[in-house]
Design an enzyme around this catalytic site. Structure first.
Site, PDB file in Angstrom:
ATOM      1  N   LYS A  94       0.838  -1.211   0.000  1.00  0.00           N
ATOM      2  CA  LYS A  94       0.000   0.000   0.000  1.00  0.00           C
ATOM      3  C   LYS A  94       0.869   1.254   0.000  1.00  0.00           C
ATOM      4  CE  LYS A  94      -1.821   1.723   3.953  1.00  0.00           C
ATOM      5  NZ  LYS A  94      -1.705   3.165   4.143  1.00  0.00           N
ATOM      6  N   ASN A  95       1.899   1.266   0.850  1.00  0.00           N
ATOM      7  CA  ASN A  95       2.680   2.492   1.019  1.00  0.00           C
ATOM      8  C   ASN A  95       3.607   2.799  -0.154  1.00  0.00           C
ATOM      9  OD1 ASN A  95       1.422   2.959   3.396  1.00  0.00           O
ATOM     10  ND2 ASN A  95       3.191   2.576   4.719  1.00  0.00           N
TER      11      ASN A  95
ATOM     12  N   ARG B 165       0.041  14.954  13.013  1.00  0.00           N
ATOM     13  CA  ARG B 165       0.954  14.558  11.931  1.00  0.00           C
ATOM     14  C   ARG B 165       1.108  15.764  11.016  1.00  0.00           C
ATOM     15  NH1 ARG B 165      -0.845   8.559  10.051  1.00  0.00           N
ATOM     16  NH2 ARG B 165       1.108   8.590   8.940  1.00  0.00           N
TER      17      ARG B 165
ATOM     18  N   ASP C  78       4.665   0.677  12.029  1.00  0.00           N
ATOM     19  CA  ASP C  78       3.462   0.046  11.480  1.00  0.00           C
ATOM     20  C   ASP C  78       3.309  -1.421  11.907  1.00  0.00           C
ATOM     21  OD1 ASP C  78       2.762   2.394  10.282  1.00  0.00           O
ATOM     22  OD2 ASP C  78       3.340   1.813   8.253  1.00  0.00           O
TER      23      ASP C  78
ATOM     24  N   CYS D 114      -5.416  13.460  13.027  1.00  0.00           N
ATOM     25  CA  CYS D 114      -5.457  12.054  12.661  1.00  0.00           C
ATOM     26  C   CYS D 114      -5.499  11.258  13.940  1.00  0.00           C
ATOM     27  CB  CYS D 114      -4.216  11.734  11.850  1.00  0.00           C
ATOM     28  SG  CYS D 114      -3.802  10.017  11.783  1.00  0.00           S
TER      29      CYS D 114
ATOM     30  N   ARG E 253      -8.816  -0.537   4.639  1.00  0.00           N
ATOM     31  CA  ARG E 253      -7.926   0.486   4.080  1.00  0.00           C
ATOM     32  C   ARG E 253      -6.570  -0.110   3.735  1.00  0.00           C
ATOM     33  NH1 ARG E 253      -6.735   5.247   7.643  1.00  0.00           N
ATOM     34  NH2 ARG E 253      -5.471   5.557   5.800  1.00  0.00           N
TER      35      ARG E 253
HETATM   36  C1  UD1 Z   1       4.425   6.968   6.310  1.00  0.00           C
HETATM   37  C2  UD1 Z   1       3.577   5.731   6.134  1.00  0.00           C
HETATM   38  C3  UD1 Z   1       3.017   5.259   7.474  1.00  0.00           C
HETATM   39  C4  UD1 Z   1       4.165   5.048   8.468  1.00  0.00           C
HETATM   40  C5  UD1 Z   1       5.057   6.277   8.532  1.00  0.00           C
HETATM   41  C6  UD1 Z   1       6.287   6.067   9.378  1.00  0.00           C
HETATM   42  C7  UD1 Z   1       2.670   5.914   3.905  1.00  0.00           C
HETATM   43  C8  UD1 Z   1       1.459   6.127   3.042  1.00  0.00           C
HETATM   44  N1  UD1 Z   1       2.484   6.038   5.218  1.00  0.00           N
HETATM   45  O1  UD1 Z   1       3.594   7.984   6.830  1.00  0.00           O
HETATM   46  O2  UD1 Z   1       2.319   4.034   7.266  1.00  0.00           O
HETATM   47  O3  UD1 Z   1       3.628   4.793   9.747  1.00  0.00           O
HETATM   48  O4  UD1 Z   1       5.488   6.659   7.222  1.00  0.00           O
HETATM   49  O5  UD1 Z   1       7.019   4.996   8.918  1.00  0.00           O
HETATM   50  O6  UD1 Z   1       3.722   5.620   3.425  1.00  0.00           O
HETATM   51  N2  UD1 Z   1       6.619  14.737  10.640  1.00  0.00           N
HETATM   52  C9  UD1 Z   1       6.766  16.080  10.962  1.00  0.00           C
HETATM   53  N3  UD1 Z   1       6.574  17.008   9.965  1.00  0.00           N
HETATM   54  C10 UD1 Z   1       6.258  16.647   8.691  1.00  0.00           C
HETATM   55  C11 UD1 Z   1       6.114  15.287   8.381  1.00  0.00           C
HETATM   56  C12 UD1 Z   1       6.306  14.334   9.379  1.00  0.00           C
HETATM   57  O7  UD1 Z   1       7.050  16.422  12.097  1.00  0.00           O
HETATM   58  O8  UD1 Z   1       6.101  17.537   7.848  1.00  0.00           O
HETATM   59  C13 UD1 Z   1       6.817  13.703  11.706  1.00  0.00           C
HETATM   60  C14 UD1 Z   1       5.558  12.897  11.969  1.00  0.00           C
HETATM   61  O9  UD1 Z   1       4.693  13.538  12.866  1.00  0.00           O
HETATM   62  C15 UD1 Z   1       6.164  11.628  12.552  1.00  0.00           C
HETATM   63  C16 UD1 Z   1       7.474  11.478  11.784  1.00  0.00           C
HETATM   64  O10 UD1 Z   1       7.756  12.763  11.257  1.00  0.00           O
HETATM   65  O11 UD1 Z   1       6.458  11.808  13.901  1.00  0.00           O
HETATM   66  C17 UD1 Z   1       7.443  10.454  10.658  1.00  0.00           C
HETATM   67  O12 UD1 Z   1       6.338  10.735   9.807  1.00  0.00           O
HETATM   68  P1  UD1 Z   1       6.384  10.365   8.259  1.00  0.00           P
HETATM   69  O13 UD1 Z   1       7.541   9.457   8.005  1.00  0.00           O
HETATM   70  O14 UD1 Z   1       6.303  11.613   7.469  1.00  0.00           O
HETATM   71  O15 UD1 Z   1       5.038   9.547   8.086  1.00  0.00           O
HETATM   72  P2  UD1 Z   1       4.087   9.497   6.806  1.00  0.00           P
HETATM   73  O16 UD1 Z   1       4.872   9.746   5.579  1.00  0.00           O
HETATM   74  O17 UD1 Z   1       2.893  10.322   7.061  1.00  0.00           O
END
Ligand code: UD1
Length: 429
Positions: free
Chosen positions: A22-23, A131, A316, A126, A408
């Site tokens: 999915k990711n 996030r 995850d 969320c 999902r």
């Molecule tokens: C992706 C995955 C999700 C997984 C996560 C971490 C997909 C579709 N989803 O989510 O399943 O749990 O990676 O492996 O691939 N953060 C900030 N600012 C930002 C962006 C992120 O502070 O602008 C923080 C988030 O709050 C979190 C950390 O960075 O604490 C990691 O988040 P991130 O790796 O960005 O997660 P996703 O890409 O949303």
């Protein structure tokens, strides 16, 4: 609303085919916006999130044609999507759609890179904590986009196109890295992404982008270099297997005992997860066909695990591991470092008889002799599947409510498990 009924106590034996990730699928679909030529994706899982992203892309004028084996056919093979973003009619991604799936915010990168503007709703809160998208916005700014926030929308503009730049992420972010990669691919000049996420899905998207004519090197390491190109073309790409689905079923077999081949699974995508299972006393063997998971006779040993970005133990799989540890011999500790609040499964696992104490980022789990079935509520994707794992080992009946969360991210979960002997069924309506 559908529910899932499970009668615990059956061992799992047989073969479970692992679907496409999915990711990886979601960012690959979004990457179709970078070109006016068709992108063909094979091994796409049939998931609610994929359907929702189809709708979101449709709103931008993207055509998605689906082919491939249909539900109920004997072979588990993913579907094929033929995606064409030849005519993008709208560069706005509205709140109603983006708020339902966070990853859809990532359309901002290809839209601004190819069309010079994007207006994308902030994803909002969320269930697993705040996030934010600040780092995604920072990445676009570093590539020359002008950013405004207006009425809950992020507006990115680059009338004369993006230009290469240096992006240093203060924290590893998967979404930030996808955004930077897609945007930098069409920027003028060279971009360097430091402290990039190393998740295998980043490598998969980079491979696809390179097939489309991008010049990306270093994907899979923490320093990625992108030489921008003026235009990208179409390509055909097969989505890599889902490492989280793999780890989830591995934990399910560890929980019930038995012997299952996870077909098409690739061990290098989740070595940290497999190592933890080995420590817990589960036998893991790699074969040409996939990964074989066996637990016969032995109990489950307690472990200490801290989640971390790849190649660490994935957040995850945290909820699933916690479910497994509820039956371990002794006390386990699981520390969650990626997302705050990602412990909503704790209260529900407690309803089945688990003994878990939370203190800040750490859960201490005291293994119990037996779990007992009860009605429980799915709260998010990974939390829900942890309830299924616990229910498979609980005495009597567990009814998992609100299973749309499961749909999902898990393709035909109840079919895959019941084919291996689990007493699990979906109750529609
Ligand atoms: C992706 C995955 C999700 C997984 C996560 C971490 C997909 C579709 N989803 O989510 O399943 O749990 O990676 O492996 O691939 N953060 C900030 N600012 C930002 C962006 C992120 O502070 O602008 C923080 C988030 O709050 C979190 C950390 O960075 O604490 C990691 O988040 P991130 O790796 O960005 O997660 P996703 O890409 O949303």
């Amino acid at each position: 609303m559908d529910r899932i009924r499970i009668n615990g106590g059956q061992k799992l034996n047989g073969t479970i085919p692992i679907s496409g990730a999915k990711n990886a699928t979601l960012p690959l679909m979004i990457a179709s916006l970078l070109t006016d030529q068709p992108l063909v994706l094979d091994n796409v899982p049939r998931l609610a999130d994929v359907g929702l992203l189809q709708r979101i892309l449709g709103n931008h004028g993207v055509d998605v044609m689906v082919s491939g084996k249909r539900l109920g056919e004997t072979q588990y093979d993913g579907q094929t999507l033929h995606i064409s973003a030849a005519n993008v009619i709208d560069t706005t991604a509205p709140y109603e759609l983006v708020s339902r799936m966070r990853a859809s915010f990532w359309v901002i990168a290809p839209l601004v890179a190819r069309l010079g503007e994007a207006r994308v709703s902030m994803p909002g809160g969320c269930a697993i904590g705040t996030r934010p998208v600040d780092l995604l916005i920072m990445a676009l700014e570093r590539l020359g986009a002008a950013i405004d926030i207006d009425k809950g929308y992020v507006i990115a503009r680059a009338k004369n196109g993006l230009r290469g730049g240096e992006i240093k992420f203060p924290k590893v972010t998967v979404g930030g890295t996808h955004t930077a990669l897609m945007a930098a691919s069409l920027a003028r000049g060279t971009s360097v992404i430091e402290n990039a996420a190393r998740e295998p899905e980043i490598g998969d998207v980079a491979d696809c982008l390179n097939k489309m004519g991008a010049r990306i090197s270093g994907a899979g390491t923490s320093r990625i270099v992108v030489e921008g190109v003026p235009k990208l073309s179409g390509a055909r790409h097969r989505v890599l297997p889902d490492r989280i689905e793999t780890g989830t079923y591995a934990m399910a077999v560890a929980m019930t005992g038995g012997d299952v081949l996870l077909e098409n699974a690739r061990p290098e995508l989740l070595q940290a997860g497999l190592d933890v299972l080995t420590q817990a006393g589960v036998e893991i063997a790699s074969t040409n066909a996939g990964i074989r998971v066996t637990r016969n006779g032995k109990g489950i040993a307690a472990v200490e695990v801290t989640t971390a970005p790849f190649p660490g133990f994935p957040t995850d799989l945290q909820a699933q591991l916690m479910a497994l540890m509820t039956r371990a011999e002794g006390t386990s500790r699981i520390t969650e470092t990626i997302f705050e609040n990602r412990f909503m499964h704790v209260q529900e696992l407690a309803r089945l008889g688990a003994r878990i104490q939370l203190s800040g980022e750490t859960a201490t789990i005291e293994g119990v002799e037996r779990l007992k079935g009860a009605p429980v509520m799915a709260t998010d994707l990974r939390a829900s599947v942890s309830l299924v794992i616990a229910a498979l080992a609980a005495e009597g009946e567990t009814m998992v409510n609100r299973v749309y969360h499961l749909d999902r991210g898990f393709e035909r979960l109840e079919d895959k498990l019941s084919a291996c002997g689990a007493a699990i069924e979906r109750i529609s309506g």
